[in-house]
Design a protein around this motif. Sequence first.
Motif, PDB file in Angstrom:
ATOM      1  N   LEU A  36      -6.070   6.320  -2.705  1.00 37.66           N
ATOM      2  CA  LEU A  36      -5.287   7.625  -2.486  1.00 37.66           C
ATOM      3  C   LEU A  36      -3.859   7.090  -2.682  1.00 37.66           C
ATOM      4  O   LEU A  36      -3.361   6.307  -2.188  1.00 37.66           O
ATOM      5  N   SER A  37      -3.380   7.861  -3.856  1.00 39.18           N
ATOM      6  CA  SER A  37      -1.900   7.347  -4.351  1.00 39.18           C
ATOM      7  C   SER A  37      -1.130   8.215  -3.411  1.00 39.18           C
ATOM      8  O   SER A  37      -1.194   9.143  -2.659  1.00 39.18           O
ATOM      9  N   ALA A  38       0.309   7.823  -3.495  1.00 36.70           N
ATOM     10  CA  ALA A  38       1.455   8.618  -2.719  1.00 36.70           C
ATOM     11  C   ALA A  38       1.403   9.969  -3.318  1.00 36.70           C
ATOM     12  O   ALA A  38       1.717  11.051  -2.471  1.00 36.70           O
ATOM     13  N   ASP A  95      -1.025  -9.487  -4.767  1.00 34.40           N
ATOM     14  CA  ASP A  95      -1.205  -8.392  -5.404  1.00 34.40           C
ATOM     15  C   ASP A  95      -1.368  -7.103  -4.865  1.00 34.40           C
ATOM     16  O   ASP A  95      -2.772  -6.857  -4.844  1.00 34.40           O
ATOM     17  N   PHE A  96      -0.682  -6.285  -4.295  1.00 36.65           N
ATOM     18  CA  PHE A  96      -0.829  -5.087  -3.555  1.00 36.65           C
ATOM     19  C   PHE A  96       0.043  -4.070  -4.155  1.00 36.65           C
ATOM     20  O   PHE A  96       0.696  -3.867  -4.706  1.00 36.65           O
ATOM     21  N   PHE A  97      -0.749  -2.865  -3.784  1.00 35.98           N
ATOM     22  CA  PHE A  97       0.052  -1.673  -3.939  1.00 35.98           C
ATOM     23  C   PHE A  97       0.118  -0.754  -2.818  1.00 35.98           C
ATOM     24  O   PHE A  97      -0.713  -0.597  -1.839  1.00 35.98           O
ATOM     25  N   ILE A  98       0.962   0.587  -2.994  1.00 33.21           N
ATOM     26  CA  ILE A  98       1.156   1.505  -1.738  1.00 33.21           C
ATOM     27  C   ILE A  98      -0.350   2.114  -1.452  1.00 33.21           C
ATOM     28  O   ILE A  98      -0.659   2.358  -0.334  1.00 33.21           O
ATOM     29  N   SER A  99      -0.783   2.355  -2.511  1.00 29.98           N
ATOM     30  CA  SER A  99      -2.593   2.783  -2.194  1.00 29.98           C
ATOM     31  C   SER A  99      -3.295   2.110  -1.673  1.00 29.98           C
ATOM     32  O   SER A  99      -4.153   2.584  -0.802  1.00 29.98           O
ATOM     33  N   ASP A 100      -3.100   0.656  -1.408  1.00 22.00           N
ATOM     34  CA  ASP A 100      -3.774   0.172  -0.439  1.00 22.00           C
ATOM     35  C   ASP A 100      -3.344   0.264   0.970  1.00 22.00           C
ATOM     36  O   ASP A 100      -4.357   0.147   1.841  1.00 22.00           O
ATOM     37  N   TRP A 101      -2.277   0.510   1.279  1.00 22.75           N
ATOM     38  CA  TRP A 101      -1.894   0.853   2.656  1.00 22.75           C
ATOM     39  C   TRP A 101      -2.322   2.473   2.887  1.00 22.75           C
ATOM     40  O   TRP A 101      -2.844   2.513   3.966  1.00 22.75           O
ATOM     41  N   LEU A 102      -2.571   3.220   1.905  1.00 21.80           N
ATOM     42  CA  LEU A 102      -2.794   4.790   2.276  1.00 21.80           C
ATOM     43  C   LEU A 102      -4.376   4.826   2.486  1.00 21.80           C
ATOM     44  O   LEU A 102      -4.485   5.590   3.151  1.00 21.80           O
ATOM     45  N   ARG A 103      -5.163   3.731   1.940  1.00 23.75           N
ATOM     46  CA  ARG A 103      -6.392   3.798   2.223  1.00 23.75           C
ATOM     47  C   ARG A 103      -6.889   3.415   3.641  1.00 23.75           C
ATOM     48  O   ARG A 103      -8.104   3.526   4.047  1.00 23.75           O
ATOM     49  N   ASN A 104      -5.893   2.705   4.485  1.00 23.18           N
ATOM     50  CA  ASN A 104      -6.296   2.596   5.741  1.00 23.18           C
ATOM     51  C   ASN A 104      -6.410   3.570   6.800  1.00 23.18           C
ATOM     52  O   ASN A 104      -5.480   4.448   6.614  1.00 23.18           O
ATOM     53  N   ARG A 105      -7.309   3.551   7.507  1.00 24.92           N
ATOM     54  CA  ARG A 105      -7.550   4.813   8.393  1.00 24.92           C
ATOM     55  C   ARG A 105      -6.611   4.908   9.244  1.00 24.92           C
ATOM     56  O   ARG A 105      -5.939   5.931   9.629  1.00 24.92           O
ATOM     57  N   GLY A 145      10.218   6.133  -7.807  1.00 20.69           N
ATOM     58  CA  GLY A 145       9.706   5.141  -7.168  1.00 20.69           C
ATOM     59  C   GLY A 145       9.049   6.184  -5.916  1.00 20.69           C
ATOM     60  O   GLY A 145       9.058   7.297  -5.849  1.00 20.69           O
ATOM     61  N   THR A 146       8.674   5.238  -4.834  1.00 24.16           N
ATOM     62  CA  THR A 146       8.066   6.000  -3.713  1.00 24.16           C
ATOM     63  C   THR A 146       8.993   5.617  -2.372  1.00 24.16           C
ATOM     64  O   THR A 146       9.235   4.565  -2.142  1.00 24.16           O
ATOM     65  N   PHE A 147       9.448   6.885  -2.127  1.00 24.57           N
ATOM     66  CA  PHE A 147      10.168   6.745  -0.490  1.00 24.57           C
ATOM     67  C   PHE A 147       9.385   7.032   0.608  1.00 24.57           C
ATOM     68  O   PHE A 147       8.729   8.214   0.222  1.00 24.57           O
ATOM     69  N   ALA A 148       9.781   6.866   1.732  1.00 23.98           N
ATOM     70  CA  ALA A 148       9.284   7.419   2.868  1.00 23.98           C
ATOM     71  C   ALA A 148      10.386   7.692   3.943  1.00 23.98           C
ATOM     72  O   ALA A 148      11.363   6.955   3.964  1.00 23.98           O
ATOM     73  N   HIS A 149      10.191   8.589   4.756  1.00 19.75           N
ATOM     74  CA  HIS A 149      11.155   8.683   5.914  1.00 19.75           C
ATOM     75  C   HIS A 149      11.219   7.463   6.821  1.00 19.75           C
ATOM     76  O   HIS A 149      10.215   6.818   6.749  1.00 19.75           O
ATOM     77  N   ASP A 191      16.931   9.928   6.759  1.00 21.35           N
ATOM     78  CA  ASP A 191      16.955   8.665   5.874  1.00 21.35           C
ATOM     79  C   ASP A 191      15.637   8.454   5.246  1.00 21.35           C
ATOM     80  O   ASP A 191      14.441   8.300   5.883  1.00 21.35           O
ATOM     81  N   TYR A 192      15.655   8.043   3.837  1.00 15.63           N
ATOM     82  CA  TYR A 192      14.197   7.801   3.004  1.00 15.63           C
ATOM     83  C   TYR A 192      14.501   6.446   2.645  1.00 15.63           C
ATOM     84  O   TYR A 192      15.448   6.085   1.794  1.00 15.63           O
ATOM     85  N   ILE A 193      13.336   5.587   2.832  1.00 16.51           N
ATOM     86  CA  ILE A 193      13.556   4.292   2.362  1.00 16.51           C
ATOM     87  C   ILE A 193      12.500   3.902   1.293  1.00 16.51           C
ATOM     88  O   ILE A 193      11.504   4.216   1.378  1.00 16.51           O
ATOM     89  N   SER A 194      12.964   3.108   0.575  1.00 15.80           N
ATOM     90  CA  SER A 194      12.108   2.796  -0.848  1.00 15.80           C
ATOM     91  C   SER A 194      10.903   1.931  -0.311  1.00 15.80           C
ATOM     92  O   SER A 194      11.102   0.661   0.085  1.00 15.80           O
ATOM     93  N   LEU A 195       9.631   2.466  -0.389  1.00 19.04           N
ATOM     94  CA  LEU A 195       8.508   1.503  -0.071  1.00 19.04           C
ATOM     95  C   LEU A 195       8.176   0.706  -1.302  1.00 19.04           C
ATOM     96  O   LEU A 195       7.838  -0.471  -1.160  1.00 19.04           O
ATOM     97  N   THR A 196       8.550   1.196  -2.665  1.00 16.28           N
ATOM     98  CA  THR A 196       8.628   0.352  -3.827  1.00 16.28           C
ATOM     99  C   THR A 196       9.079  -0.835  -3.555  1.00 16.28           C
ATOM    100  O   THR A 196       8.761  -2.084  -4.078  1.00 16.28           O
TER     101      THR A 196
END
Length: 272
Positions: A83-85, A37-47, A106-110, A23-28
């Motif tokens: 870093l973008s998805a 005002d946040f973006f998925i890239s903000d989550w991805l830059r976290n170590r 859109g951006t989906f994730a497992h 199953d893949y769920i929409s992060l968007t």
Amino acid sequence: MKKKTNIEVKGIAISMFKEQDADYISLTDMLKAKDGDFFISDWLRNRNTIEFLGIWESVNNPDFNYGEFALIRTQAGLNSYRLSAKEWMEKTNAIGIRSTAGRYGGTFAHADIALEFGMWISPEFKVYLIKEFQRLKAAESKQLQSGWSLQRTLSKLNYHILTDAIKEKLVPKLLSAKESAYVYASEADLLNMALFGKTAAQWRKENSNTIGNIRDQASLEQLVILSNLESLNAVLIHQGIAQPERLLLLNKTAIQQMKTLLNRPSLTRLSK
């Protein structure tokens, strides 16, 4: 385009799709619940995010690019790093996150990763996301198990009709048990060829790591047709029709019935 379904979490519709039983769920869609005002890239830059994604890919993705991952990990967390998805996918050959452009993109994730993303949005949102996701999976499992079990039972019952016909018409009285078993296997594979286009042995060779056999992995539509083919084959055997001719008749029947099932929405919905 993959078929999508929706779940609702705290008033927000979140789309999902299934690929190879994952199953893949929409992060968007989930991002709409994030305050500010946040973006998925903000989550991805976290170590911590990068560490988690790297571990998940190492467990689930044999083609994961560890070299690129190591470079990304050294920069994660820096104020200047972004870093973008799409970049994560392209650089590391990741499979846990899917990002596409366009109207239906859109951006989906497992699901494993989407739940972690839910925690980044808020602990409360993650709890409701888990609850709704579990509810959906329980409903799917109940519906699938009910239909699959019924058709599997019908298939087994009809197989007894077929074997009785084989005993009467095909198996000579003096055949050994081993020879009789060969005839049964031949008739079983006749049905496999008519419906699946391959024998059980051929399927096993192609799916050596899969649990069960070719019929255990059949769809609900295939099990419906298999049940019908077993009954039809028994009738053809009683009529004395040779195996090559029966194969052609059964194959034509399987094609016709599958087209009928796939063209009837009211029927195909039963297998969803």
